[in-house]
Design an enzyme around this catalytic site. Structure first.
Site, PDB file in Angstrom:
ATOM      1  N   LYS A  61      28.397  40.621  41.538  1.00 56.42           N
ATOM      2  CA  LYS A  61      28.043  41.670  40.587  1.00 56.42           C
ATOM      3  C   LYS A  61      27.582  42.939  41.288  1.00 56.42           C
ATOM      4  O   LYS A  61      27.815  44.042  40.791  1.00 56.42           O
ATOM      5  CB  LYS A  61      26.961  41.153  39.625  1.00 56.42           C
ATOM      6  CG  LYS A  61      27.555  40.234  38.565  1.00 56.42           C
ATOM      7  CD  LYS A  61      26.519  39.757  37.592  1.00 56.42           C
ATOM      8  CE  LYS A  61      25.680  38.676  38.217  1.00 56.42           C
ATOM      9  NZ  LYS A  61      24.759  38.057  37.258  1.00 56.42           N
ATOM     10  N   ARG A 121      31.322  27.813  45.031  1.00 59.72           N
ATOM     11  CA  ARG A 121      31.641  28.933  44.146  1.00 59.72           C
ATOM     12  C   ARG A 121      33.136  29.252  44.234  1.00 59.72           C
ATOM     13  O   ARG A 121      33.804  28.885  45.203  1.00 59.72           O
ATOM     14  CB  ARG A 121      30.788  30.151  44.465  1.00 59.72           C
ATOM     15  CG  ARG A 121      31.030  30.741  45.835  1.00 59.72           C
ATOM     16  CD  ARG A 121      29.961  31.763  46.229  1.00 59.72           C
ATOM     17  NE  ARG A 121      29.931  32.915  45.358  1.00 59.72           N
ATOM     18  CZ  ARG A 121      28.885  33.248  44.593  1.00 59.72           C
ATOM     19  NH1 ARG A 121      27.805  32.518  44.569  1.00 59.72           N
ATOM     20  NH2 ARG A 121      28.919  34.325  43.845  1.00 59.72           N
ATOM     21  N   GLU A 163      22.146  35.940  35.126  1.00 60.39           N
ATOM     22  CA  GLU A 163      21.170  37.024  35.144  1.00 60.39           C
ATOM     23  C   GLU A 163      21.842  38.224  34.481  1.00 60.39           C
ATOM     24  O   GLU A 163      22.960  38.593  34.877  1.00 60.39           O
ATOM     25  CB  GLU A 163      20.782  37.370  36.588  1.00 60.39           C
ATOM     26  CG  GLU A 163      19.715  38.440  36.603  1.00 60.39           C
ATOM     27  CD  GLU A 163      19.287  38.893  37.993  1.00 60.39           C
ATOM     28  OE1 GLU A 163      19.724  38.307  38.988  1.00 60.39           O
ATOM     29  OE2 GLU A 163      18.508  39.870  38.036  1.00 60.39           O
TER      30      GLU A 163
HETATM   31  P1  ATP Z   1      26.918  37.327  41.677  1.00 55.99           P
HETATM   32  O1  ATP Z   1      26.995  36.936  43.094  1.00 55.99           O
HETATM   33  O2  ATP Z   1      28.236  37.695  41.087  1.00 55.99           O
HETATM   34  O3  ATP Z   1      25.877  38.363  41.406  1.00 55.99           O
HETATM   35  P2  ATP Z   1      25.108  35.394  40.687  1.00 55.99           P
HETATM   36  O4  ATP Z   1      25.113  33.995  41.155  1.00 55.99           O
HETATM   37  O5  ATP Z   1      24.018  36.254  41.162  1.00 55.99           O
HETATM   38  O6  ATP Z   1      26.540  36.001  40.941  1.00 55.99           O
HETATM   39  P3  ATP Z   1      24.276  34.730  38.072  1.00 55.99           P
HETATM   40  O7  ATP Z   1      24.214  35.564  36.860  1.00 55.99           O
HETATM   41  O8  ATP Z   1      22.999  34.278  38.665  1.00 55.99           O
HETATM   42  O9  ATP Z   1      25.117  35.516  39.134  1.00 55.99           O
HETATM   43  O10 ATP Z   1      25.236  33.495  37.838  1.00 55.99           O
HETATM   44  C1  ATP Z   1      25.143  32.632  36.753  1.00 55.99           C
HETATM   45  C2  ATP Z   1      25.747  31.318  37.137  1.00 55.99           C
HETATM   46  O11 ATP Z   1      27.103  31.482  37.518  1.00 55.99           O
HETATM   47  C3  ATP Z   1      25.024  30.706  38.317  1.00 55.99           C
HETATM   48  O12 ATP Z   1      24.763  29.349  38.033  1.00 55.99           O
HETATM   49  C4  ATP Z   1      25.978  30.883  39.451  1.00 55.99           C
HETATM   50  O13 ATP Z   1      25.850  29.831  40.371  1.00 55.99           O
HETATM   51  C5  ATP Z   1      27.346  30.885  38.762  1.00 55.99           C
HETATM   52  N1  ATP Z   1      28.300  31.653  39.533  1.00 55.99           N
HETATM   53  C6  ATP Z   1      28.207  32.932  39.938  1.00 55.99           C
HETATM   54  N2  ATP Z   1      29.267  33.300  40.673  1.00 55.99           N
HETATM   55  C7  ATP Z   1      30.075  32.215  40.748  1.00 55.99           C
HETATM   56  C8  ATP Z   1      31.329  31.936  41.382  1.00 55.99           C
HETATM   57  N3  ATP Z   1      31.975  32.857  42.102  1.00 55.99           N
HETATM   58  N4  ATP Z   1      31.857  30.703  41.220  1.00 55.99           N
HETATM   59  C9  ATP Z   1      31.232  29.779  40.488  1.00 55.99           C
HETATM   60  N5  ATP Z   1      30.052  29.955  39.879  1.00 55.99           N
HETATM   61  C10 ATP Z   1      29.467  31.170  40.005  1.00 55.99           C
HETATM   62 MG    MG Z   2      22.040  34.742  40.636  1.00 55.84          MG
END
Ligand code: ATP
Ligand code: MG
Length: 563
Positions: free
Chosen positions: A273, A263, A37
């Site tokens: 984020k 994760r 995102e």
């Molecule tokens: P955040 O919690 O940092 O906001 P998010 O999951 O909301 O992370 P996205 O932009 O939706 O952020 O993430 C893109 C991809 O990266 C998703 O498929 C998510 O599962 C993966 N991802 C995010 N954080 C991690 C992590 N700590 N370890 C592994 N994969 C991750």
């Molecule tokens: Mg997300």
């Protein structure tokens, strides 16, 4: 990028894909996607997901799409869209012509929603957000049906079109899937699919007044792109029934499989984020690319290599169970990579002036220094040497404690690539008593590499130095961990309280050897005996600035030994 070929056992995801390919599922095709995102910069956790998605696609001769999940215009921005593309490329992966945006599918998503309404599987609800929450029930109590749940299909269609046409204010209605308010899985209790939101979207502008939720848009985006294996983190496990419900109830061209993995959690930092944005907005750091941030932009600026980060992700592996990875492992990976590749140079961070009393006033000679003992092809360079040099303050003690073998009054040390010197005098600031200058003598017969008996003489320490007349001034930024706690914000604490007040130390007036005059931004070096350093983006032609990437001390080796 070899992953499955070089490791003996496959991770559970690659094992599963191997079975699917063997069984001819999806015609033997493998298609993954990385779906960020654009509401922040990518962090090291995302790197794990990128390496997994692009890596698996490469291993199985498949494809990996980059898709922006841009369904929430309030938090998203083109700055993030651009930085994410830069970071994925920098990490060494390429989506070729497969760059997609969920917003490209807004019309299709809308049309599918209309189909669900027509099939009696979605309805417009007019409860407030708070009422919807109340009606939803809890983990132990079932939810209750909304009084609007049984609206006629015709009425639902009219209301939904009205939402689209701008007839209603934000929050007046939402569109919900009609599934089961008594489901033990809260995600299945008539989840929201659309909200009215008068917000300008970074790509579609003001064209849309209602926006799909992530849960609704994601499975359909996957299906439209022909994704075979939709890899996501464990918190989406409970969303999988909804993912499958939507695909089963819509005439989508394809049915991908969602697979969840743990994760990445890293000690002494935060990987969310929302939290990273707070660090930036409240100026606890200088920006998303501050060298203390766990963002890819921050790590890059600090001097991390993409190779080190990919190596780290490979070592961390892919599992189904949450764990906490030690920050020392990430540091170990970059240290190991830079040890192989970084050119060695000499730099003095806290200069102490040394005058070699028996060295001619106006003489300069050039000493041969090896660029990288780990890399025979890297060759050598000539380093100027003269009567006045700088050494690091740490390499002199007026009253040396036991086992301190470096310079002290009457003692000898070797200058790296140079001569053996002996300390003959100490000059102090009369006011403060601080040592400001050393007087030494050098022995010309001890020149490194001259193979004289004197050269072969053993002294107990070798220290680094730079020639005062030739040295360049530099600013050096030393970083420590951004948080003092292994798990910042653990319990009820605000994670901000765990910030390390000493995470940045800026040293001005450092002295570096003249070969660094033309070092470009991003260039990485080992400052002998001190650590690895990279030229910062703040550097200008007259002003060298270095970031310390990592010290030479390997804490991970110790940790690994103990276990
Ligand atoms: P955040 O919690 O940092 O906001 P998010 O999951 O909301 O992370 P996205 O932009 O939706 O952020 O993430 C893109 C991809 O990266 C998703 O498929 C998510 O599962 C993966 N991802 C995010 N954080 C991690 C992590 N700590 N370890 C592994 N994969 C991750
Ligand atoms: Mg997300």
């Amino acid at each position: 990028m070899s992953t499955s070929e070089t490791t003996e056992s496959l991770d559970f995801i690659r094992t599963l894909i191997t079975e699917d390919v063997r069984a001819g599922k999806h015609g033997g095709r493998v298609a993954t996607r990385f779906p960020p995102e654009p509401n922040g910069y990518l962090h090291i956790g995302h790197a794990k997901s990128i390496c997994l998605n692009f890596g698996a696609a490469t291993d199985f001769r498949g494809t990996c799409n980059l898709r922006f999940d841009d369904t929430n215009p309030v938090k998203e921005d083109v700055e993030y869209v651009e930085s994410i593309q830069d970071d994925v490329h920098w990490l060494g992966f390429d989506w070729q012509d497969r760059l997609f945006y969920a917003s490209d599918y807004f019309q299709k998503l809308y049309d599918y929603a209309v189909l669900l309404i027509q099939a009696g599987k979605a309805y417009v609800d007019s409860l407030t957000a708070e009422e919807i929450r109340e009606y939803r029930g809890t983990l132990t109590e079932p939810g209750r049906n909304s009084p609007h749940r049984d609206r006629s299909i015709a009425e639902n269609l009219e209301l939904f079109e009205g939402m689209h046409a701008g007839k209603y204010p934000d929050g007046a209605h939402v569109l919900r899937a009609k599934i089961d308010m008594a489901s033990p899985n809260i995600n299945m209790r008539d989840p929201t699919m659309y909200r009215i939101r008068r917000a300008t979207h970074h790509r579609t502008g003001d064209q849309w007044l209602l926006y799909p939720t992530y849960d609704y848009a994601h499975p359909i985006s996957d299906a439209l792109e022909g994704i075979t294996h939709s890899l996501c983190t464990l918190e989406f496990e409970d969303h999988r029934p909804l993912y499958d419900w939507l695909l089963a109830n819509l005439p989508v061209p394809h049915h991908p499989q969602q697979i969840e993995f743990a994760r990445l959690n890293l000690s002494f930092t935060v990987l969310s984020k929302r939290r990273l944005l707070r660090l930036v907005e409240e100026s606890h750091v200088r920006g998303w690319d501050d060298s203390r941030m766990p963002t890819l932009a921050g790590l890059r600026r600090r001097g991390f290599t993409p190779e080190a980060i990919r190596d780290f992700c490979e070592r961390v592996g892919v599992a189904k169970k949450e764990s906490m990875i030690d920050m020392a492992l990430l540091e170990h990976c970059v240290r190991e990579d830079l040890n192989r590749r970084a050119a060695r140079v000499m730099a003095v961070l806290k200069p102490l002036k040394v005058v070699l009393e028996n060295y001619p006033e106006d003489k300069t000679e050039y000493l041969e220094a090896r660029n990288n003992p780990e890399d025979a092809a890297s060759g050598s360079r000539l380093v100027p040497f003269s009567r006045v040099i700088y050494i690091d303050q740490d390499d002199f003690r007026e009253d040396p404690p036991k086992k301190y073998f470096r310079l002290s009054p009457g003692r000898e040390v070797r200058l790296r690539y140079g001569f053996i010197i002996k300390c003959t005098g100490v000059i102090k600031d009369p006011a403060t008593g601080e040592v400001v200058e050393l007087r030494c003598t050098y022995d010309e017969r001890t020149r490194s590499g001259s193979e004289t008996p004197e050269d072969r003489k053993r002294v107990q320490a070798t220290i680094h130095w730079v020639s005062a007349a030739h040295a360049l001034d530099a600013e050096v930024r030393l970083y420590d961990r951004l948080f003092v706690s292994e798990r910042p914000g653990e319990g009820d604490r605000d994670f901000i309280e765990d910030i390390n007040p000493n995470s940045l130390e800026v040293l001005g007036g450092c002295k570096v050897e003249p070969s660094l005059a033309t070092a470009p931004t991003g260039a990485r070096y080992q400052f002998e005996r001190l650590g690895y350093f990279a030229v910062d983006a703040d550097a200008q032609s007259e002003r060298l600035v270095f970031n310390r990437t990592v010290t030479l001390r390997d804490q991970w080796a110790k940790i690994a030994q103990k276990s």
